[in-house]
Design a protein around this motif. Structure first.
Motif, PDB file in Angstrom:
ATOM      1  N   LEU A  55      -1.194  -2.488  -9.221  1.00  0.00           N
ATOM      2  CA  LEU A  55      -1.781  -1.368  -8.505  1.00  0.00           C
ATOM      3  C   LEU A  55      -2.769  -0.679  -9.445  1.00  0.00           C
ATOM      4  O   LEU A  55      -2.474  -0.489 -10.630  1.00  0.00           O
ATOM      5  CB  LEU A  55      -0.706  -0.372  -8.062  1.00  0.00           C
ATOM      6  CG  LEU A  55       0.087  -0.698  -6.794  1.00  0.00           C
ATOM      7  CD1 LEU A  55       1.286   0.235  -6.680  1.00  0.00           C
ATOM      8  CD2 LEU A  55      -0.788  -0.591  -5.555  1.00  0.00           C
ATOM      9  N   ALA A  59      -3.977   4.330  -7.626  1.00  0.00           N
ATOM     10  CA  ALA A  59      -3.043   4.022  -6.540  1.00  0.00           C
ATOM     11  C   ALA A  59      -1.602   4.334  -6.931  1.00  0.00           C
ATOM     12  O   ALA A  59      -1.245   4.402  -8.118  1.00  0.00           O
ATOM     13  CB  ALA A  59      -3.170   2.558  -6.151  1.00  0.00           C
ATOM     14  N   LYS A  82       1.355  -7.068   2.379  1.00  0.00           N
ATOM     15  CA  LYS A  82       1.515  -5.700   1.907  1.00  0.00           C
ATOM     16  C   LYS A  82       1.026  -4.714   2.962  1.00  0.00           C
ATOM     17  O   LYS A  82       0.205  -5.052   3.808  1.00  0.00           O
ATOM     18  CB  LYS A  82       0.760  -5.496   0.593  1.00  0.00           C
ATOM     19  CG  LYS A  82       1.274  -6.383  -0.537  1.00  0.00           C
ATOM     20  CD  LYS A  82       0.404  -6.309  -1.774  1.00  0.00           C
ATOM     21  CE  LYS A  82       1.002  -7.146  -2.901  1.00  0.00           C
ATOM     22  NZ  LYS A  82       1.036  -8.583  -2.585  1.00  0.00           N
ATOM     23  N   TYR A  84      -0.401  -0.574   3.317  1.00  0.00           N
ATOM     24  CA  TYR A  84      -0.944   0.565   2.573  1.00  0.00           C
ATOM     25  C   TYR A  84      -1.255   1.711   3.522  1.00  0.00           C
ATOM     26  O   TYR A  84      -1.563   1.503   4.706  1.00  0.00           O
ATOM     27  CB  TYR A  84      -2.257   0.190   1.871  1.00  0.00           C
ATOM     28  CG  TYR A  84      -2.164  -0.912   0.850  1.00  0.00           C
ATOM     29  CD1 TYR A  84      -1.979  -0.628  -0.504  1.00  0.00           C
ATOM     30  CD2 TYR A  84      -2.285  -2.250   1.229  1.00  0.00           C
ATOM     31  CE1 TYR A  84      -1.916  -1.637  -1.446  1.00  0.00           C
ATOM     32  CE2 TYR A  84      -2.220  -3.269   0.292  1.00  0.00           C
ATOM     33  CZ  TYR A  84      -2.038  -2.958  -1.046  1.00  0.00           C
ATOM     34  OH  TYR A  84      -1.982  -3.964  -1.972  1.00  0.00           O
ATOM     35  N   VAL A  86      -4.250   4.404   3.317  1.00  0.00           N
ATOM     36  CA  VAL A  86      -5.490   4.553   2.554  1.00  0.00           C
ATOM     37  C   VAL A  86      -6.319   5.679   3.152  1.00  0.00           C
ATOM     38  O   VAL A  86      -6.465   5.779   4.375  1.00  0.00           O
ATOM     39  CB  VAL A  86      -6.317   3.242   2.589  1.00  0.00           C
ATOM     40  CG1 VAL A  86      -7.548   3.360   1.691  1.00  0.00           C
ATOM     41  CG2 VAL A  86      -5.462   2.055   2.171  1.00  0.00           C
ATOM     42  N   ILE A 260      -4.890   5.652  -2.329  1.00  0.00           N
ATOM     43  CA  ILE A 260      -4.273   4.386  -1.933  1.00  0.00           C
ATOM     44  C   ILE A 260      -2.781   4.481  -2.238  1.00  0.00           C
ATOM     45  O   ILE A 260      -2.383   4.711  -3.381  1.00  0.00           O
ATOM     46  CB  ILE A 260      -4.876   3.190  -2.694  1.00  0.00           C
ATOM     47  CG1 ILE A 260      -6.381   3.071  -2.443  1.00  0.00           C
ATOM     48  CG2 ILE A 260      -4.166   1.887  -2.299  1.00  0.00           C
ATOM     49  CD1 ILE A 260      -7.073   2.037  -3.326  1.00  0.00           C
ATOM     50  N   ARG A 262       0.658   2.207  -1.596  1.00  0.00           N
ATOM     51  CA  ARG A 262       1.284   0.981  -1.081  1.00  0.00           C
ATOM     52  C   ARG A 262       2.663   1.341  -0.549  1.00  0.00           C
ATOM     53  O   ARG A 262       3.536   1.791  -1.303  1.00  0.00           O
ATOM     54  CB  ARG A 262       1.399  -0.085  -2.177  1.00  0.00           C
ATOM     55  CG  ARG A 262       1.905  -1.427  -1.644  1.00  0.00           C
ATOM     56  CD  ARG A 262       2.284  -2.360  -2.770  1.00  0.00           C
ATOM     57  NE  ARG A 262       1.115  -2.890  -3.434  1.00  0.00           N
ATOM     58  CZ  ARG A 262       1.133  -3.440  -4.659  1.00  0.00           C
ATOM     59  NH1 ARG A 262       2.266  -3.481  -5.340  1.00  0.00           N
ATOM     60  NH2 ARG A 262       0.035  -3.924  -5.196  1.00  0.00           N
TER      61      ARG A 262
END
Length: 277
Positions: A55, A59, A82, A84, A86, A260, A262
């Motif tokens: 990352l 992030a 994945k 996210y 964002v 960002i 995750r």
């Protein structure tokens, strides 16, 4: 995959072979996160550890750490899909695709029609849903992708990107959904950027970048910028910074990823991640 996730209680009991889901804080590198994990759990001191999917420093979110024999399955975990959340900030561009780079030109002068498009949440939802499918873009110049034995960020920092052919990233976008959109001031953006930059250690042009943001604050602190927050599900290898830039270009302007997070890796969700304090 979830059956292989070991908890903090498991580690304290001496179970150190498996997958550890860790919350990577904004501002730290994956290696710094690994170091804090070892400090929190002495039982891991002499156990092989590696992370599956890095990352960026800006992030945050869930990062999978492979412990013990699970390092042998690194490629399998690297290839997981994945998810996210964002934030895409319109009207600004940097050479990193996020808030931690040097500006590439001044803020965009958004026309009235572009402002209307970016205020139309229904239109934005339709556009984002249309992103589903194959996605191709050049790798970010400031990334760890290796070219001729050297990571791209090193080529970029040496000013030698013109000596190589930029590699392309090819991935799959499974879904993009709008969460919300809002108007933010230049002051809010600058404060967020400068706070994030000051949290990151190491040498990455901090003085020059902070100087640019200070100038931006003085010149554009009262200006209004549009920001959208979206949820993205994608295959491994999809750079959210590249996606943000692509979305900006599609709206006829500039854009960067301003945040960002995750939220999931291969079914392992952020609420399963160990928060290191």
């Amino acid at each position: 995959m979830n059956a292989n996730v070991i908890s903090s209680a498991d580690i304290d009991r001496g179970l150190v072979d498996g997958i550890i889901a860790v919350y990577k804080q904004p501002g730290e590198t994956p290696l710094e996160c690994l170091g804090r994990l070892e400090m929190r759990f002495p039982a891991l001191k002499n156990v092989p550890l590696s992370y599956a999917g890095r990352l960026d420093p800006l992030a945050s979110g869930v990062m999978l750490v492979l412990s013990g024999s699970f390092n042998k399955m690194r490629q399998e975990y690297l290839s997981l899909d994945k998810e996210y959340e964002v934030r895409v900030l319109f009207g600004i561009s940097t050479d990193t695709g996020d808030l931690m780079g040097m500006f590439t030109g001044g803020p965009a002068d958004l026309s009235a029609s572009e402002n209307i498009r970016l205020r139309d949440e229904k239109g934005i939802k339709i556009f984002l849903s249309g992103l589903k499918g194959p996605f191709s873009a050049p790798y970010p110049a400031y990334s760890s992708k290796t070219v001729q034995g050297k990571p791209l960020f090193q080529w970029a920092s040496e000013g030698k990107l013109d000596e190589i052919d930029m590699p392309m990233q090819h991935s799959e976008i499974h879904s993009v959904d709008l969460i919300d959109s809002q108007s933010v001031t230049g002051k809010e953006v600058a404060v967020q950027a400068m706070t994030a930059i000051e949290e990151v250690s190491g040498e990455f042009r901090q003085k020059e970048i902070l100087s640019q943001w200070s100038e931006f604050l003085a010149l554009h602190g009262d200006a209004s910028f549009r920001e959208v927050r979206m949820r993205v599900r994608a295959s491994s290898g999809t750079y959210m910074r590249s996606l943000a830039e692509h979305i900006g270009s599609s709206f006829g302007t500039k854009a960067v990823a301003s945040e960002i997070v995750r939220t999931e890796v291969g079914g392992i969700k952020i609420d399963q991640a160990i928060v290191l304090v």
